[in-house]
Structure formats: structure tokens, C-alpha cells
Design a protein around this motif. Structure first.
Motif, PDB file in Angstrom:
ATOM      1  N   MET A  10      37.998  44.823  52.074  1.00 20.28           N
ATOM      2  CA  MET A  10      38.106  43.560  51.339  1.00 20.28           C
ATOM      3  C   MET A  10      38.424  43.874  49.884  1.00 20.28           C
ATOM      4  SD  MET A  10      37.880  40.956  53.287  1.00 20.28           S
ATOM      5  CE  MET A  10      37.763  39.710  52.032  1.00 20.28           C
ATOM      6  N   PHE A  11      39.365  43.129  49.330  1.00 23.20           N
ATOM      7  CA  PHE A  11      39.709  43.281  47.923  1.00 23.20           C
ATOM      8  C   PHE A  11      38.523  42.802  47.098  1.00 23.20           C
ATOM      9  CE2 PHE A  11      42.118  42.340  44.025  1.00 23.20           C
ATOM     10  CZ  PHE A  11      42.945  43.460  43.967  1.00 23.20           C
ATOM     11  N   PRO A  12      38.188  43.510  46.015  1.00 24.61           N
ATOM     12  CA  PRO A  12      37.018  43.105  45.222  1.00 24.61           C
ATOM     13  C   PRO A  12      37.256  41.791  44.484  1.00 24.61           C
ATOM     14  CG  PRO A  12      38.202  44.854  44.111  1.00 24.61           C
ATOM     15  CD  PRO A  12      38.850  44.687  45.461  1.00 24.61           C
ATOM     16  N   ASP A  13      36.179  41.113  44.172  1.00 29.85           N
ATOM     17  CA  ASP A  13      36.258  39.878  43.386  1.00 29.85           C
ATOM     18  C   ASP A  13      36.577  40.232  41.940  1.00 29.85           C
ATOM     19  OD1 ASP A  13      35.583  38.192  45.519  1.00 29.85           O
ATOM     20  OD2 ASP A  13      33.437  38.475  45.156  1.00 29.85           O
ATOM     21  N   ILE A  14      37.741  39.798  41.480  1.00 35.45           N
ATOM     22  CA  ILE A  14      38.098  39.967  40.073  1.00 35.45           C
ATOM     23  C   ILE A  14      38.779  38.698  39.583  1.00 35.45           C
ATOM     24  CG2 ILE A  14      38.304  42.493  40.148  1.00 35.45           C
ATOM     25  CD1 ILE A  14      41.318  42.168  40.149  1.00 35.45           C
ATOM     26  N   THR A  15      38.665  38.454  38.296  1.00 36.46           N
ATOM     27  CA  THR A  15      39.318  37.309  37.669  1.00 36.46           C
ATOM     28  C   THR A  15      40.326  37.829  36.668  1.00 36.46           C
ATOM     29  OG1 THR A  15      37.368  35.909  37.953  1.00 36.46           O
ATOM     30  CG2 THR A  15      38.971  35.218  36.292  1.00 36.46           C
ATOM     31  N   LEU A  16      41.572  37.409  36.854  1.00 37.83           N
ATOM     32  CA  LEU A  16      42.661  37.792  35.958  1.00 37.83           C
ATOM     33  C   LEU A  16      43.010  36.615  35.062  1.00 37.83           C
ATOM     34  CD1 LEU A  16      44.946  39.563  38.595  1.00 37.83           C
ATOM     35  CD2 LEU A  16      43.405  40.660  36.940  1.00 37.83           C
ATOM     36  N   LYS A  17      43.435  36.911  33.845  1.00 35.37           N
ATOM     37  CA  LYS A  17      43.838  35.877  32.892  1.00 35.37           C
ATOM     38  C   LYS A  17      45.364  35.775  32.908  1.00 35.37           C
ATOM     39  CE  LYS A  17      41.591  38.249  29.889  1.00 35.37           C
ATOM     40  NZ  LYS A  17      41.069  38.838  28.662  1.00 35.37           N
ATOM     41  N   SER A  18      45.877  34.680  33.462  1.00 38.22           N
ATOM     42  CA  SER A  18      47.316  34.471  33.544  1.00 38.22           C
ATOM     43  C   SER A  18      47.884  34.105  32.176  1.00 38.22           C
ATOM     44  CB  SER A  18      47.626  33.356  34.543  1.00 38.22           C
ATOM     45  OG  SER A  18      49.017  33.102  34.592  1.00 38.22           O
ATOM     46  N   ASN A  25      41.584  34.025  40.440  1.00 38.45           N
ATOM     47  CA  ASN A  25      40.394  34.618  41.036  1.00 38.45           C
ATOM     48  C   ASN A  25      40.786  35.264  42.359  1.00 38.45           C
ATOM     49  OD1 ASN A  25      38.284  33.660  39.116  1.00 38.45           O
ATOM     50  ND2 ASN A  25      39.135  31.690  39.736  1.00 38.45           N
ATOM     51  N   LEU A  26      40.717  36.575  42.371  1.00 43.75           N
ATOM     52  CA  LEU A  26      41.071  37.303  43.594  1.00 43.75           C
ATOM     53  C   LEU A  26      39.801  37.791  44.269  1.00 43.75           C
ATOM     54  CD1 LEU A  26      44.087  39.413  42.309  1.00 43.75           C
ATOM     55  CD2 LEU A  26      44.137  37.294  43.630  1.00 43.75           C
ATOM     56  N   PRO A  27      39.732  37.684  45.568  1.00 47.16           N
ATOM     57  CA  PRO A  27      40.734  37.153  46.470  1.00 47.16           C
ATOM     58  C   PRO A  27      40.617  35.651  46.739  1.00 47.16           C
ATOM     59  CG  PRO A  27      39.016  38.195  47.755  1.00 47.16           C
ATOM     60  CD  PRO A  27      38.647  38.366  46.302  1.00 47.16           C
ATOM     61  N   ALA A  28      39.695  34.972  46.086  1.00 43.17           N
ATOM     62  CA  ALA A  28      39.414  33.558  46.388  1.00 43.17           C
ATOM     63  C   ALA A  28      40.642  32.658  46.285  1.00 43.17           C
ATOM     64  CB  ALA A  28      38.305  33.030  45.477  1.00 43.17           C
ATOM     65  N   ASP A  29      41.525  32.917  45.341  1.00 47.15           N
ATOM     66  CA  ASP A  29      42.675  32.032  45.127  1.00 47.15           C
ATOM     67  C   ASP A  29      43.887  32.365  45.989  1.00 47.15           C
ATOM     68  OD1 ASP A  29      41.222  30.626  43.269  1.00 47.15           O
ATOM     69  OD2 ASP A  29      42.175  31.556  41.524  1.00 47.15           O
ATOM     70  N   LEU A  30      43.763  33.317  46.890  1.00 46.16           N
ATOM     71  CA  LEU A  30      44.906  33.659  47.745  1.00 46.16           C
ATOM     72  C   LEU A  30      45.204  32.481  48.664  1.00 46.16           C
ATOM     73  CD1 LEU A  30      43.968  37.326  48.708  1.00 46.16           C
ATOM     74  CD2 LEU A  30      45.578  36.561  46.941  1.00 46.16           C
ATOM     75  N   ASN A  31      46.452  32.041  48.673  1.00 45.68           N
ATOM     76  CA  ASN A  31      46.798  30.902  49.536  1.00 45.68           C
ATOM     77  C   ASN A  31      48.064  31.129  50.343  1.00 45.68           C
ATOM     78  OD1 ASN A  31      48.720  30.621  47.570  1.00 45.68           O
ATOM     79  ND2 ASN A  31      47.793  28.840  46.620  1.00 45.68           N
ATOM     80  N   SER A  32      48.628  32.312  50.287  1.00 43.01           N
ATOM     81  CA  SER A  32      49.784  32.668  51.101  1.00 43.01           C
ATOM     82  C   SER A  32      49.325  33.589  52.226  1.00 43.01           C
ATOM     83  CB  SER A  32      50.826  33.416  50.254  1.00 43.01           C
ATOM     84  OG  SER A  32      51.294  32.602  49.214  1.00 43.01           O
ATOM     85  N   PRO A  33      50.081  33.648  53.317  1.00 43.30           N
ATOM     86  CA  PRO A  33      49.701  34.588  54.374  1.00 43.30           C
ATOM     87  C   PRO A  33      49.564  36.027  53.857  1.00 43.30           C
ATOM     88  CG  PRO A  33      51.340  33.060  55.194  1.00 43.30           C
ATOM     89  CD  PRO A  33      51.220  32.816  53.708  1.00 43.30           C
TER      90      PRO A  33
END
Length: 162
Positions: A10-18, A25-33
Motif C-alpha cells: 500500500m502506498f503510504p499516506d502523504i499530502t502533497l501541495k499542488s 492526499n495519496l492514496p485517498a484522492d486516487l480516482n482513476s483505475p
């Protein structure tokens, strides 16, 4: 030394600043296959810019295969915005050493930046592929990534891949 992410981890929980001001918020915001996450050295390195340009060139073909792309570096907001300006996918700035460590990335101590660390993730956040480099070469090429995803999708259509 930290552990590298392997197939199925599992990819770790990290928050990136766009650069657009939002948070990723990865991986929570992943919405593509599938999502390709590219941690690159910085705006100043030509290999990084070439890598990102390759993903931009293939962005529509990747999208057709269900792939989104995210890029991130230690760059300042200003420099990451310059890098992201011609790209049609999110670019994040301010990657920290702690985030790099959570990924298992090599970190350049002397110049304080992440070495190339690239991932293909499933929608649920599982690692399908990881590429780590301790130098500027050895990248997850956009054309090869597209070929891999096309193969996986073809196998899924034949019901030979789970």
C-alpha cells in the motif's frame, strides 16, 4: 535506509501541495483505475523536464487507458509552477525528506532533494510498479508505462488478470 515499496504494497499516506493551491492526499484522492506518481529531482534538471514532457505527450493515450499522472518535487511553489505550466496534470511542490523516507526514496543529502522515485498505483493505492534511482538516470518512461497499462487492460478484458 528505508524500505522500497514493492508490488502489492500500500502506498503510504502523504499530502502533497499542488501548485494550484489544492492538496493531493495519496492514496485517498486516487480516482482513476491507475495513477502514475512521479517524484522528480527538480526544475533545474533537464532529464526531469524531458520525463514530464514525455508524460504530457502521451497524456491523452494514458487517459484513454484509465491512467492519471501526478508529479512532485522539492521545488518552491514558483519553480514547480514553471514546470507545471505546460503540463495537463497536477504538479506538487515542497516534497519533504520525511515524505521521501516514507516512500523509500533515496535523498541527496548534499543538495537536499529527492532522487527519482516513480510509481504506478491502483485506485485502491496498491503499488503495481515502483522505480527508484539513486542518480538522475533510470526512469519510468512514459511510452513503456503506456505499453504496460495497455497490456494489463488487454489481459483484464480477456479475464486473465485480476
Amino acid at each position: 535506509m528505508t524500505n522500497k515499496l514493492q508490488l502489492g504494497d500500500m502506498f503510504p499516506d502523504i499530502t502533497l501541495k499542488s501548485v494550484d493551491g489544492s492538496e493531493i492526499n495519496l492514496p485517498a484522492d486516487l480516482n482513476s483505475p491507475f495513477t502514475v506518481v512521479l517524484f522528480y529531482r527538480g526544475h533545474w534538471w533537464p532529464y526531469c523536464r524531458r520525463l514530464l514532457a514525455g508524460y504530457e505527450e502521451r497524456r491523452e493515450a494514458l487517459k484513454a487507458q484509465g491512467v492519471s499522472v501526478i508529479a512532485a518535487a522539492v521545488d518552491s511553489l514558483e519553480k514547480a509552477s514553471e514546470v507545471g505550466q505546460p503540463l495537463g496534470f497536477p504538479v506538487a511542490h515542497g516534497v519533504t525528506r520525511a515524505q521521501g523516507d516514507s516512500l523509500g526514496a533515496w535523498w541527496d543529502e548534499g543538495r537536499d532533494f529527492i532522487q527519482p522515485s516513480e510509481f504506478i498505483l491502483t485506485k485502491s493505492g496498491k503499488v503495481m510498479a515502483s522505480t527508484y534511482s539513486n542518480s538522475p538516470v533510470g526512469r519510468m518512461d512514459a511510452a513503456e508505462t503506456l505499453t504496460l497499462i495497455e497490456f494489463i487492460n488487454a489481459q483484464k478484458a480477456k479475464k486473465t488478470w485480476e
